[in-house]
Design a protein around this motif. Structure first.
Motif, PDB file in Angstrom:
ATOM      1  N   PRO A   1      37.729  43.839  32.132  1.00  0.00           N
ATOM      2  CA  PRO A   1      37.801  42.743  31.158  1.00  0.00           C
ATOM      3  C   PRO A   1      37.070  41.497  31.670  1.00  0.00           C
ATOM      4  N   ILE A   2      35.743  41.547  31.667  1.00  0.00           N
ATOM      5  CA  ILE A   2      34.953  40.471  32.264  1.00  0.00           C
ATOM      6  C   ILE A   2      34.957  39.190  31.431  1.00  0.00           C
ATOM      7  N   ASN A   3      35.454  39.235  30.221  1.00  0.00           N
ATOM      8  CA  ASN A   3      35.502  38.036  29.380  1.00  0.00           C
ATOM      9  C   ASN A   3      36.805  37.264  29.531  1.00  0.00           C
ATOM     10  N   ASP A   4      37.707  37.756  30.360  1.00  0.00           N
ATOM     11  CA  ASP A   4      38.999  37.107  30.575  1.00  0.00           C
ATOM     12  C   ASP A   4      39.297  37.152  32.073  1.00  0.00           C
ATOM     13  N   ILE A   5      39.101  36.009  32.746  1.00  0.00           N
ATOM     14  CA  ILE A   5      39.225  35.965  34.207  1.00  0.00           C
ATOM     15  C   ILE A   5      40.611  36.388  34.682  1.00  0.00           C
ATOM     16  N   ALA A   6      41.652  35.911  34.015  1.00  0.00           N
ATOM     17  CA  ALA A   6      43.020  36.268  34.433  1.00  0.00           C
ATOM     18  C   ALA A   6      43.246  37.775  34.333  1.00  0.00           C
ATOM     19  N   MET A   7      42.772  38.374  33.272  1.00  0.00           N
ATOM     20  CA  MET A   7      42.908  39.828  33.104  1.00  0.00           C
ATOM     21  C   MET A   7      42.044  40.579  34.113  1.00  0.00           C
ATOM     22  N   LEU A   8      40.884  40.030  34.440  1.00  0.00           N
ATOM     23  CA  LEU A   8      40.005  40.639  35.439  1.00  0.00           C
ATOM     24  C   LEU A   8      40.702  40.670  36.797  1.00  0.00           C
ATOM     25  N   VAL A   9      41.281  39.534  37.189  1.00  0.00           N
ATOM     26  CA  VAL A   9      42.018  39.457  38.458  1.00  0.00           C
ATOM     27  C   VAL A   9      43.144  40.478  38.473  1.00  0.00           C
ATOM     28  N   SER A  10      43.920  40.491  37.413  1.00  0.00           N
ATOM     29  CA  SER A  10      45.043  41.415  37.313  1.00  0.00           C
ATOM     30  C   SER A  10      44.580  42.870  37.381  1.00  0.00           C
ATOM     31  N   SER A  11      43.517  43.176  36.666  1.00  0.00           N
ATOM     32  CA  SER A  11      43.006  44.552  36.635  1.00  0.00           C
ATOM     33  C   SER A  11      42.512  45.005  38.001  1.00  0.00           C
ATOM     34  N   ILE A  12      41.747  44.149  38.658  1.00  0.00           N
ATOM     35  CA  ILE A  12      41.221  44.508  39.974  1.00  0.00           C
ATOM     36  C   ILE A  12      42.368  44.734  40.959  1.00  0.00           C
ATOM     37  N   ASN A  13      43.314  43.808  40.993  1.00  0.00           N
ATOM     38  CA  ASN A  13      44.435  43.955  41.922  1.00  0.00           C
ATOM     39  C   ASN A  13      45.279  45.183  41.601  1.00  0.00           C
ATOM     40  N   PHE A  14      45.451  45.484  40.330  1.00  0.00           N
ATOM     41  CA  PHE A  14      46.188  46.676  39.915  1.00  0.00           C
ATOM     42  C   PHE A  14      45.481  47.941  40.408  1.00  0.00           C
ATOM     43  N   LEU A  15      44.179  48.015  40.186  1.00  0.00           N
ATOM     44  CA  LEU A  15      43.425  49.205  40.589  1.00  0.00           C
ATOM     45  C   LEU A  15      43.438  49.391  42.107  1.00  0.00           C
ATOM     46  N   LEU A  16      43.377  48.299  42.844  1.00  0.00           N
ATOM     47  CA  LEU A  16      43.422  48.382  44.300  1.00  0.00           C
ATOM     48  C   LEU A  16      44.823  48.729  44.799  1.00  0.00           C
ATOM     49  N   ARG A  17      45.826  48.091  44.233  1.00  0.00           N
ATOM     50  CA  ARG A  17      47.213  48.305  44.669  1.00  0.00           C
ATOM     51  C   ARG A  17      47.654  49.747  44.429  1.00  0.00           C
ATOM     52  N   ASP A  18      47.263  50.299  43.302  1.00  0.00           N
ATOM     53  CA  ASP A  18      47.684  51.655  42.968  1.00  0.00           C
ATOM     54  C   ASP A  18      46.835  52.726  43.643  1.00  0.00           C
ATOM     55  N   GLY A  19      45.872  52.298  44.453  1.00  0.00           N
ATOM     56  CA  GLY A  19      45.087  53.243  45.236  1.00  0.00           C
ATOM     57  C   GLY A  19      44.055  54.032  44.462  1.00  0.00           C
ATOM     58  N   GLU A  20      43.755  53.591  43.248  1.00  0.00           N
ATOM     59  CA  GLU A  20      42.739  54.302  42.473  1.00  0.00           C
ATOM     60  C   GLU A  20      41.345  54.100  43.062  1.00  0.00           C
ATOM     61  N   PHE A  21      41.145  52.942  43.726  1.00  0.00           N
ATOM     62  CA  PHE A  21      39.857  52.618  44.322  1.00  0.00           C
ATOM     63  C   PHE A  21      40.083  52.046  45.713  1.00  0.00           C
TER      64      PHE A  21
END
Length: 61
Positions: free
Chosen positions: A5-25
């Motif tokens: 979600p590159i058009n929404d910084i807060a959602m971008l932060v949340s998404s990146i941290n979610f993907l990293l935390r859950d070990g997907e990437f």
């Protein structure tokens, strides 16, 4: 998730941290590669919202 979600910084932060935390990437570069984004562009977007990616913590802070 089919895109970052590159058009929404807060959602971008949340998404990146979610993907990293859950070990997907492993790291931000891995996420960017998967979603066909340039890491430098994502880092710049994060910075525009007052955030940065911490390599040591492997998360956006």
């Amino acid at each position: 998730m089919d895109h970052l979600p590159i058009n929404d910084i807060a959602m971008l932060v949340s998404s990146i941290n979610f993907l990293l935390r859950d070990g997907e990437f492993v790291n931000l570069d891995d996420i960017c590669s998967h979603f066909s984004q340039e890491p430098e562009a994502i880092v710049a977007l994060l910075a525009s919202g007052g955030y940065e990616y911490s390599v040591e913590q492997n998360r956006v802070i």
